[in-house]
Design a protein around this motif. Structure first.
Motif, mmCIF file in Angstrom:
data_model
loop_
_atom_site.group_PDB
_atom_site.id
_atom_site.type_symbol
_atom_site.label_atom_id
_atom_site.label_comp_id
_atom_site.label_asym_id
_atom_site.label_seq_id
_atom_site.Cartn_x
_atom_site.Cartn_y
_atom_site.Cartn_z
ATOM 1 N N ASP A 135 30.990 37.388 42.308
ATOM 2 C CA ASP A 135 31.186 36.374 41.278
ATOM 3 C C ASP A 135 31.111 34.989 41.929
ATOM 4 N N SER A 136 30.481 34.028 41.249
ATOM 5 C CA SER A 136 30.249 32.724 41.879
ATOM 6 C C SER A 136 31.558 32.043 42.280
ATOM 7 N N GLU A 137 32.582 32.147 41.431
ATOM 8 C CA GLU A 137 33.852 31.475 41.721
ATOM 9 C C GLU A 137 34.547 32.100 42.932
ATOM 10 N N ASN A 188 37.090 35.518 30.286
ATOM 11 C CA ASN A 188 36.422 35.692 31.580
ATOM 12 C C ASN A 188 37.174 34.946 32.680
ATOM 13 N N GLU A 196 39.085 36.373 35.909
ATOM 14 C CA GLU A 196 38.773 35.885 37.256
ATOM 15 C C GLU A 196 40.037 35.436 37.986
#
Ligand code: MG
Length: 378
Positions: free
Chosen positions: A146-148, A213, A217
């Motif tokens: 995941d980008s984060e 979402n 996260e």
């Protein structure tokens, strides 16, 4: 990493993982799909994996006939997914399936000490405590895709966890950013699917619109980086350029930035600690829009505080939340319930079932199943 396998190779993250494999000339040992055998067949012919697994038995039988002229072995069901994740000599597994169906294969890969390039949300949202304990016990690395989380991971490199003051988890805010609760009553699935910065699957796009979402996260970040939920702050950042930040004891903040493109975090999870040329475009600060930040609106987007509450409870509450949300989003996408009902249904499920036991993977799957039944009845 030379050899990888991909759990869920026909979805958005799976296809981008294959683009990365093509660029870096990685050997793809195993691929899998739920039932999209047209795409899986094309992938098998290009990448020549040892295994192609199809969850759906009928579709698997059909693919077996189609791939009879190749060396690829076609297998099916949960056993097929477990083989994909753990049954080859791949060094890393990209877990890109959606749902708790990814849980058992991921646990099997952890037991084989494979690197997990984690893209399956449910693994940590629903069973974070169990999965992280297993990873620690077997010494398996979990690298976020995941980008984060990839950003946070990168911001932590060379720093000690004990010096983290807080994690600043950024969120685009989705297509309904700035709208008030009453304005969200009549939005449609089509409105929700028009994401301003990221192109993703439909379920996660709706989750971005509700901020569920981001809540999920936050739960994942809590497990991955062993930071309590009260020290993770969600910040709305509509441009999706700052992928997240870590603030340290001395108030120094380290951020990771880049053009929004999932192929970079996928690649980094596979090549870490190496950094190789990637498919990501170069960032141009001068021509890009100003970078802005705002507080999330927790009145209009109640799924976010709900997830924070669940984070402070345990895996079962999070599992119920996740499963109830998946069902509710399915109903919303079909037009059966309104956008604001997603939160209401999920909150009720957590209220009713959040206290279930969460000691084993079976407990988690039971909580998941109960939550789905609850939503369908409600
Ligand atoms: Mg994300």
């Amino acid at each position: 990493m030379k050899k990888i396998s991909i759990l869920g190779s026909t979805g958005s993250i799976g296809r981008q993982s294959l683009e990365v494999a093509r660029l870096l000339r990685l050997e793809v040992e195993a691929i899998s799909a739920y039932r999209d055998i047209d795409r899986l067949e094309a992938q098998a012919r290009e990448f020549k994996p040892k295994i192609a697994a199809v969850y759906d038995e009928k579709a698997a039988a059909e693919l077996k006939t189609r791939l009879a002229d190749t060396e690829t072995r076609v297998i099916s069901g949960m056993e097929g997914l477990i083989e994909t994740a753990a049954g080859t000599d791949a060094e890393a597994v990209v877990t890109a399936v959606v749902g708790t169906v990814g849980l058992k294969p991921t646990m099997a890969a952890i037991a084989e000490k494979k690197r997990i390039a984690l893209a399956n949300k449910e693994t940590l949202v629903c069973a974070g405590r169990i999965v992280m304990e297993a990873a620690d016990r077997f010494g398996a690395e979990i690298l976020p895709v995941d980008s984060e989380h990839s950003a946070i991971f990168q911001c932590l490199m060379g720093n000690r966890v004990k010096y983290i003051k807080r994690i600043l988890l950024t969120a685009s805010g989705g297509p309904f950013r700035g709208k008030k609760a009453y304005e969200l009553e009549n939005v449609t699935a089509e409105d929700a699917l028009a994401h301003p910065t990221w192109s993703m699957g439909s379920k996660i796009t709706v989750d971005s619109a509700t901020l569920m979402n981001k809540g999920q996260e936050l739960i994942e970040a809590m497990h991955l980086f062993k930071v309590p939920p009260e020290r993770i702050k969600v910040l709305i950042h509509p441009q999706s350029i700052v992928h997240s930040m870590v603030e340290y004891t001395d108030n120094s903040i380290i951020a990771q930035l880049g053009v929004p493109d999932m192929r970079l975090p996928i690649q980094f999870a596979l090549t870490y600690p190496e950094r190789l040329p990637s498919l990501e475009r170069e960032m141009d600060f001068v021509s890009s829009a100003p970078l802005t930040f705002e507080e999330p609106d927790t009145e209009a987007f109640k799924c976010l505080p709900l997830a924070v509450d669940c984070a402070a409870r345990d895996d079962a509450a999070c599992a119920v939340m996740s499963a109830a949300n998946e069902e509710a989003v399915g109903l919303f996408l079909k037009g059966s319930i309104g956008f604001m009902r997603i939160y209401e249904v999920v909150a009720r499920a957590v209220d009713r079932l959040g206290g279930m036991s969460a000691e084993t993977v079976e407990d988690i799957l039971a909580a998941d199943a109960e939550a789905r039944i609850f939503v369908r009845k409600a």
